[in-house]
Design a protein around this motif. Structure first.
Motif, PDB file in Angstrom:
ATOM      1  N   UNK A  18       0.783  -1.231  -0.073  1.00 55.74           N
ATOM      2  CA  UNK A  18      -0.157   0.053   0.019  1.00 55.74           C
ATOM      3  C   UNK A  18       0.787   1.245   0.046  1.00 55.74           C
ATOM      4  N   UNK A  19       0.560   2.109  -0.957  1.00 59.81           N
ATOM      5  CA  UNK A  19       1.496   3.140  -0.955  1.00 59.81           C
ATOM      6  C   UNK A  19       0.615   4.420  -0.186  1.00 59.81           C
ATOM      7  N   UNK A  20       1.261   5.223   0.767  1.00 61.41           N
ATOM      8  CA  UNK A  20       0.561   6.148   1.435  1.00 61.41           C
ATOM      9  C   UNK A  20       1.175   7.524   1.325  1.00 61.41           C
ATOM     10  N   UNK A  21       0.309   8.472   1.225  1.00 58.55           N
ATOM     11  CA  UNK A  21       0.902  10.012   1.357  1.00 58.55           C
ATOM     12  C   UNK A  21       1.503   9.946   2.907  1.00 58.55           C
ATOM     13  N   UNK A  22       2.271  11.063   3.024  1.00 51.69           N
ATOM     14  CA  UNK A  22       2.757  11.066   4.532  1.00 51.69           C
ATOM     15  C   UNK A  22       1.714  11.148   5.662  1.00 51.69           C
ATOM     16  N   UNK A  23       0.773  12.058   5.522  1.00 53.39           N
ATOM     17  CA  UNK A  23      -0.407  12.459   6.135  1.00 53.39           C
ATOM     18  C   UNK A  23      -1.130  11.033   6.432  1.00 53.39           C
ATOM     19  N   UNK A  24      -1.404  10.267   5.358  1.00 55.77           N
ATOM     20  CA  UNK A  24      -2.076   9.001   5.547  1.00 55.77           C
ATOM     21  C   UNK A  24      -1.318   8.119   6.447  1.00 55.77           C
ATOM     22  N   UNK A  25      -0.111   7.751   6.263  1.00 55.02           N
ATOM     23  CA  UNK A  25       0.834   6.967   7.255  1.00 55.02           C
ATOM     24  C   UNK A  25       0.770   7.635   8.635  1.00 55.02           C
ATOM     25  N   UNK A  26       0.958   8.941   8.822  1.00 49.67           N
ATOM     26  CA  UNK A  26       1.071   9.257  10.146  1.00 49.67           C
ATOM     27  C   UNK A  26      -0.654   8.921  10.740  1.00 49.67           C
ATOM     28  N   UNK A  27      -1.608   9.511  10.062  1.00 54.06           N
ATOM     29  CA  UNK A  27      -2.955   8.952  10.594  1.00 54.06           C
ATOM     30  C   UNK A  27      -3.011   7.396  10.875  1.00 54.06           C
TER      31      UNK A  27
END
Length: 125
Positions: A18-27
């Motif tokens: 899964x590729x996450x944007x930075x904010x998605x990974x932080x969430x």
């Protein structure tokens, strides 16, 4: 902040990414689970790619986006919640039909943008 690294040096062929944007990974780290990115919410499942599909996914949906992360999950451990369905180009992609738990993530690493293209880690199978 939790930072997950590679767990073990060998991974099975069933791994999904899964590729996450930075904010998605932080969430995901902060909340412990996620329903995914906006596209996942719209489609009612979380989109994953295999190792052979991930570069094309990044090129198509994340071109020139910096600050991405790549998370690996053991598809076998997700059991019946992950389904392989025909998608782009007639290929089967793994789709998760439940919230992704932080505990599902085997490892997560930065996905750097190098010379205009994302560089995937050697740990991918």
């Amino acid at each position: 902040e939790i930072s997950l690294g590679l767990v073990g040096s060998e991974m099975c062929i069933r791994d999904s990414y899964k590729i996450f944007r930075s904010n998605e990974w932080q969430d995901l780290q902060a909340q412990g689970d996620t329903a995914g990115a906006p596209i996942d919410l719209a489609d009612d499942y979380i989109h994953f790619s295999t190792a052979t599909q991930a570069q094309e996914t990044a090129d198509k949906h994340f071109a020139q986006v910096e600050g991405l992360y790549l998370a690996a999950v053991d598809g076998a451990a997700l059991g019946g919640d992950i389904k392989w369905e025909v998608s782009r180009g007639g290929a089967e992609f793994p789709h998760l039909y439940r919230r992704l738990q932080l505990d599902d993530v085997v490892w997560c690493l930065p996905l750097p943008l190098i010379d205009g293209r994302h560089k995937f880690p050697d740990q991918m199978t």
